[in-house]
Design a protein around this motif. Structure first.
Motif, PDB file in Angstrom:
ATOM      1  N   LEU A   1      60.288  55.951 109.428  1.00  0.00           N
ATOM      2  CA  LEU A   1      61.563  55.777 110.120  1.00  0.00           C
ATOM      3  C   LEU A   1      62.660  55.699 109.063  1.00  0.00           C
ATOM      4  O   LEU A   1      62.506  55.018 108.051  1.00  0.00           O
TER       5      LEU A   1
ATOM      6  N   GLN B   1      61.894  62.877 107.350  1.00  0.00           N
ATOM      7  CA  GLN B   1      60.997  61.864 107.900  1.00  0.00           C
ATOM      8  C   GLN B   1      59.532  62.106 107.556  1.00  0.00           C
ATOM      9  O   GLN B   1      58.778  61.166 107.332  1.00  0.00           O
TER      10      GLN B   1
ATOM     11  N   LYS C   1      58.748  64.781 117.638  1.00  0.00           N
ATOM     12  CA  LYS C   1      60.045  64.098 117.732  1.00  0.00           C
ATOM     13  C   LYS C   1      60.080  63.104 118.886  1.00  0.00           C
ATOM     14  O   LYS C   1      60.695  62.039 118.780  1.00  0.00           O
TER      15      LYS C   1
ATOM     16  N   MET D   1      58.298  60.066 117.606  1.00  0.00           N
ATOM     17  CA  MET D   1      59.169  59.332 116.683  1.00  0.00           C
ATOM     18  C   MET D   1      60.188  58.494 117.454  1.00  0.00           C
ATOM     19  O   MET D   1      60.472  57.346 117.103  1.00  0.00           O
TER      20      MET D   1
ATOM     21  N   ASP E   1      60.905  54.056 117.788  1.00  0.00           N
ATOM     22  CA  ASP E   1      62.134  53.425 117.324  1.00  0.00           C
ATOM     23  C   ASP E   1      62.266  52.018 117.885  1.00  0.00           C
ATOM     24  O   ASP E   1      61.907  51.754 119.033  1.00  0.00           O
TER      25      ASP E   1
END
Length: 355
Positions: free
Chosen positions: A251, A285, A314, A317, A321
């Motif tokens: 991250l 990343q 994505k 990812m 978060d």
């Protein structure tokens, strides 16, 4: 440069001298013509005027070269060694001014260790930092901090938030640019709630897209924690569904995000036909592909990655978060409800600001 004694005349003074000389010569010519002196005297006067103009031109050139030498001597002592690097006096002064400004910002950004503080939990639980601290010391906003929040130069440059958080986070090894965005947002919300009060006034659009005023209790915002445990390096694994390649990614920190945004903007200005943000994000990343960490290999792998693999990665990812959940459900004046993303306006750190 402003404090250097003004030994040499300015360009305006030289121009004035030239104009005066020209006017004198013209006046002499008019006097000669009006008295109708002999032609020989007229020619002599013309020659004198020509010599006067030439002398003024040579004087101006000498002064210009003299001023140039002084400027180069004061601004760049290494001019003789590297003449090709000297473009203008201001070009040579820029690094010095930048260094001075950076030094000043560094001084006012130091953690305020002697201030009252509280210990607040981080949404990331510290799992992505070297010190692994899940809770950190953060000092309260003070009257001195208001100087930062009301400084026009800092507000215009956007440096105020970095300076403010660096002053408030009492962890010398953890600075603003080292934080991940979710942890930064959590610290911002805490500072605002403890500094100006937990109620934050906002303007929201209702079901009919008509604005209405309401408030948000910042202490009631939900915190999203990491849903997946990272490895010892703070990295996450993902198997691409089509190629079956195993990628390791991280991250991004606030500093990395800001640098990526600047790079994306630069590339967009250079070539506005292609948006490269998608591949730039992945290149920054992804740390490893099938055990390989060679940057060139990873860059080529990303360029040829099948689009479904890219989208799934994505999405994964995004799910990982962590931070403050900014999607808030608001009750509307008509009795209904809408879910909106919490806006950050000037009222956040400047509650007394009047539009």
């Amino acid at each position: 440069m402003e404090n250097r004694p003004k030994v040499f005349p300015t360009a305006e003074q030289v121009a004035a001298a030239n104009q005066t000389g020209a006017e004198i010569a013209k006046e002499q010519e008019e006097i000669i013509m009006s008295n109708q002196v002999p032609a020989g005297e007229i020619e002599a006067a013309d020659e004198m005027a020509r010599r006067t103009a030439e002398q003024l031109r040579l004087r101006e050139e000498a002064l210009r070269l003299s001023n140039k030498d002084v400027v180069q001597e004061v601004v760049s002592p290494v001019a003789e060694v590297q003449p090709h690097t000297i473009k203008s006096p201001m070009e040579n002064l820029k690094p010095q001014m930048t260094t001075s400004r950076d030094s000043e910002i560094s001084q006012i950004s130091q953690p305020q260790m002697n201030q009252p503080y509280d210990i607040i939990p981080l949404p990331s639980e510290g799992k992505l930092y070297k010190n692994k601290k899940g809770k950190i010391k953060v000092s309260f906003l003070t009257a001195a901090d208001e100087n930062i929040l009301t400084s026009p130069n800092l507000l215009e440059s956007g440096d105020f938030l970095e300076i403010l958080l660096n002053r408030k986070v009492l962890e010398p090894e953890l600075r603003y640019k080292d934080l991940i965005p979710g942890d930064r947002d959590a610290i911002m919300v805490w500072l605002r709630a403890t500094g100006y009060g937990e109620m934050y006034p906002v303007t929201i659009l209702d079901e009919d897209n008509k604005p209405f005023d309401t408030e948000v209790d910042l202490t009631k915002l939900k915190v999203k924690k990491l849903s997946i445990e990272p490895d010892s390096e703070g990295l996450f694994d993902f198997v691409l569904p089509l190629s079956k390649s195993v990628v390791k990614f991280k991250l991004l920190t606030v500093g990395e995000v800001e640098e990526l945004q600047r790079l994306a903007l630069f590339l967009k200005e250079e070539n506005n036909l292609i948006n490269t943000e998608s591949t730039l994000l992945l290149e920054n990343q992804i740390v490893e592909v099938d055990g390989t960490r060679d940057k060139n290999y990873i860059s080529e792998f990303i360029d040829t990655m099948r689009i479904m693999d890219s989208k799934k990665l994505k999405n994964y990812m995004s799910e990982l978060d962590c931070g403050i959940d900014m999607n808030i459900t608001f009750g509307t004046p008509g009795g209904g409800s809408v879910t909106r993303f919490l806006p950050f306006t000037v009222k956040f750190f400047w509650p007394d600001f009047e539009l």
